[in-house]
Design a protein around this motif. Structure first.
Motif, mmCIF file in Angstrom:
data_model
loop_
_atom_site.group_PDB
_atom_site.id
_atom_site.type_symbol
_atom_site.label_atom_id
_atom_site.label_comp_id
_atom_site.label_asym_id
_atom_site.label_seq_id
_atom_site.Cartn_x
_atom_site.Cartn_y
_atom_site.Cartn_z
ATOM 1 N N LYS A 1 -0.223 7.723 3.917
ATOM 2 C CA LYS A 1 0.676 8.879 3.881
ATOM 3 C C LYS A 1 0.184 9.914 2.870
ATOM 4 O O LYS A 1 0.185 11.100 3.137
ATOM 5 C CB LYS A 1 2.084 8.412 3.523
ATOM 6 C CG LYS A 1 3.163 9.422 3.711
ATOM 7 C CD LYS A 1 4.510 8.765 3.449
ATOM 8 C CE LYS A 1 5.642 9.737 3.593
ATOM 9 N NZ LYS A 1 6.927 9.115 3.318
ATOM 10 N N LYS A 2 -0.300 9.451 1.714
ATOM 11 C CA LYS A 2 -0.844 10.366 0.699
ATOM 12 C C LYS A 2 -2.066 11.103 1.236
ATOM 13 O O LYS A 2 -2.223 12.294 1.037
ATOM 14 C CB LYS A 2 -1.242 9.599 -0.566
ATOM 15 C CG LYS A 2 -0.121 9.256 -1.471
ATOM 16 C CD LYS A 2 -0.684 8.602 -2.725
ATOM 17 C CE LYS A 2 0.404 8.169 -3.652
ATOM 18 N NZ LYS A 2 -0.123 7.517 -4.852
ATOM 19 N N ASP A 3 -2.951 10.379 1.928
ATOM 20 C CA ASP A 3 -4.156 11.000 2.490
ATOM 21 C C ASP A 3 -3.795 12.049 3.537
ATOM 22 O O ASP A 3 -4.437 13.085 3.635
ATOM 23 C CB ASP A 3 -5.076 9.939 3.097
ATOM 24 C CG ASP A 3 -5.701 9.058 2.028
ATOM 25 O OD1 ASP A 3 -5.720 9.479 0.850
ATOM 26 O OD2 ASP A 3 -6.156 7.953 2.370
ATOM 27 N N ASP A 4 -2.768 11.776 4.341
ATOM 28 C CA ASP A 4 -2.335 12.741 5.353
ATOM 29 C C ASP A 4 -1.853 14.032 4.702
ATOM 30 O O ASP A 4 -2.137 15.126 5.170
ATOM 31 C CB ASP A 4 -1.215 12.166 6.217
ATOM 32 C CG ASP A 4 -1.721 11.094 7.173
ATOM 33 O OD1 ASP A 4 -2.953 10.983 7.336
ATOM 34 O OD2 ASP A 4 -0.877 10.375 7.743
ATOM 35 N N GLU B 1 -3.956 -2.387 -4.618
ATOM 36 C CA GLU B 1 -3.704 -0.957 -4.515
ATOM 37 C C GLU B 1 -2.787 -0.521 -5.641
ATOM 38 O O GLU B 1 -1.839 -1.219 -5.985
ATOM 39 C CB GLU B 1 -3.035 -0.612 -3.180
ATOM 40 C CG GLU B 1 -3.891 -0.860 -1.984
ATOM 41 C CD GLU B 1 -3.196 -0.528 -0.685
ATOM 42 O OE1 GLU B 1 -3.860 -0.622 0.347
ATOM 43 O OE2 GLU B 1 -1.997 -0.182 -0.694
ATOM 44 N N TYR B 2 -3.097 0.624 -6.192
ATOM 45 C CA TYR B 2 -2.219 1.270 -7.169
ATOM 46 C C TYR B 2 -1.649 2.491 -6.478
ATOM 47 O O TYR B 2 -2.394 3.393 -6.093
ATOM 48 C CB TYR B 2 -3.008 1.647 -8.430
ATOM 49 C CG TYR B 2 -2.234 2.529 -9.368
ATOM 50 C CD1 TYR B 2 -1.021 2.111 -9.892
ATOM 51 C CD2 TYR B 2 -2.711 3.781 -9.717
ATOM 52 C CE1 TYR B 2 -0.307 2.928 -10.737
ATOM 53 C CE2 TYR B 2 -2.009 4.598 -10.570
ATOM 54 C CZ TYR B 2 -0.798 4.162 -11.080
ATOM 55 O OH TYR B 2 -0.089 4.976 -11.919
ATOM 56 N N TRP B 3 -0.340 2.509 -6.277
ATOM 57 C CA TRP B 3 0.300 3.576 -5.523
ATOM 58 C C TRP B 3 0.717 4.751 -6.394
ATOM 59 O O TRP B 3 1.183 5.766 -5.884
ATOM 60 C CB TRP B 3 1.517 3.051 -4.787
ATOM 61 C CG TRP B 3 1.189 2.059 -3.711
ATOM 62 C CD1 TRP B 3 -0.042 1.780 -3.199
ATOM 63 C CD2 TRP B 3 2.108 1.224 -3.022
ATOM 64 N NE1 TRP B 3 0.061 0.819 -2.229
ATOM 65 C CE2 TRP B 3 1.366 0.454 -2.097
ATOM 66 C CE3 TRP B 3 3.476 1.042 -3.085
ATOM 67 C CZ2 TRP B 3 1.971 -0.466 -1.257
ATOM 68 C CZ3 TRP B 3 4.072 0.120 -2.244
ATOM 69 C CH2 TRP B 3 3.312 -0.624 -1.339
ATOM 70 N N GLU C 1 -6.588 -5.260 6.348
ATOM 71 C CA GLU C 1 -7.656 -4.744 5.494
ATOM 72 C C GLU C 1 -7.614 -3.225 5.347
ATOM 73 O O GLU C 1 -8.219 -2.668 4.450
ATOM 74 C CB GLU C 1 -9.022 -5.173 6.027
ATOM 75 C CG GLU C 1 -9.228 -6.675 5.972
ATOM 76 C CD GLU C 1 -9.073 -7.248 4.563
ATOM 77 O OE1 GLU C 1 -9.537 -6.622 3.595
ATOM 78 O OE2 GLU C 1 -8.462 -8.317 4.451
ATOM 79 N N THR C 2 -6.892 -2.536 6.225
ATOM 80 C CA THR C 2 -6.789 -1.082 6.115
ATOM 81 C C THR C 2 -5.846 -0.725 4.982
ATOM 82 O O THR C 2 -5.016 -1.547 4.575
ATOM 83 C CB THR C 2 -6.265 -0.478 7.440
ATOM 84 O OG1 THR C 2 -4.973 -1.033 7.716
ATOM 85 C CG2 THR C 2 -7.217 -0.761 8.576
ATOM 86 N N PRO C 3 -5.946 0.474 4.445
ATOM 87 C CA PRO C 3 -5.020 0.880 3.384
ATOM 88 C C PRO C 3 -3.571 0.819 3.866
ATOM 89 O O PRO C 3 -3.287 0.995 5.051
ATOM 90 C CB PRO C 3 -5.428 2.325 3.086
ATOM 91 C CG PRO C 3 -6.816 2.445 3.568
ATOM 92 C CD PRO C 3 -6.938 1.501 4.719
ATOM 93 N N SER C 4 -2.673 0.577 2.937
ATOM 94 C CA SER C 4 -1.262 0.467 3.283
ATOM 95 C C SER C 4 -0.710 1.808 3.751
ATOM 96 O O SER C 4 -1.345 2.857 3.596
ATOM 97 C CB SER C 4 -0.478 -0.024 2.072
ATOM 98 O OG SER C 4 -0.535 0.948 1.060
ATOM 99 N N ALA C 5 0.485 1.778 4.290
ATOM 100 C CA ALA C 5 1.120 2.991 4.805
ATOM 101 C C ALA C 5 1.357 4.009 3.689
ATOM 102 O O ALA C 5 1.274 5.221 3.921
ATOM 103 C CB ALA C 5 2.437 2.646 5.475
#
Length: 117
Positions: free
Chosen positions: A106-109, A41-43, A98-102
């Protein structure tokens, strides 16, 4: 082999493309040494809690790793020597999620809230 999560912070003056390249280089190193990589993941460019080397921001990256301790030691050594990496941390975990990290969730929310209003 054990399971690890590796998080690192890169210099803020790098471009996102350079950061993606850096993540791929780390993955290649792990696989050459006999380890396996899971999700990456690239945050993005985020604010730091405190200044590090006069920087207030940094590019964050996460890699799930399945490797032996020798591979992690070599990764740690190379990232300490790298001028692109500000900080890094490797944590042993019981299992990979396997789910995206928190952080990404948070960005998607936030995006969903903006679209609703």
């Amino acid at each position: 082999m054990a399971l690890y999560e590796h998080i690192f912070i890169a210099r803020p003056d790098m471009s996102p493309a350079q950061m993606e390249s850096l993540i791929e280089d780390v993955k290649t190193l792990i696989e050459e040494k006999g380890g396996k990589t899971g999700k990456t993941e690239y945050w993005g460019l985020r604010n730091l809690a405190y200044r590090i080397n006069k920087s207030r921001k940094g590019h964050y990256g996460l890699i799930d790793i399945d490797a032996s301790a020798d591979v992690i030691d070599e990764l740690d050594r190379l990232q300490r020597l790298s001028e692109d990496i500000i900080r890094h941390m490797t944590v042993r975990v019981d299992e990979h999620v396997e789910t995206p990290s928190a952080i990404l969730t948070k960005k998607d929310d936030r995006r969903g809230r903006r679209e609703r209003t």
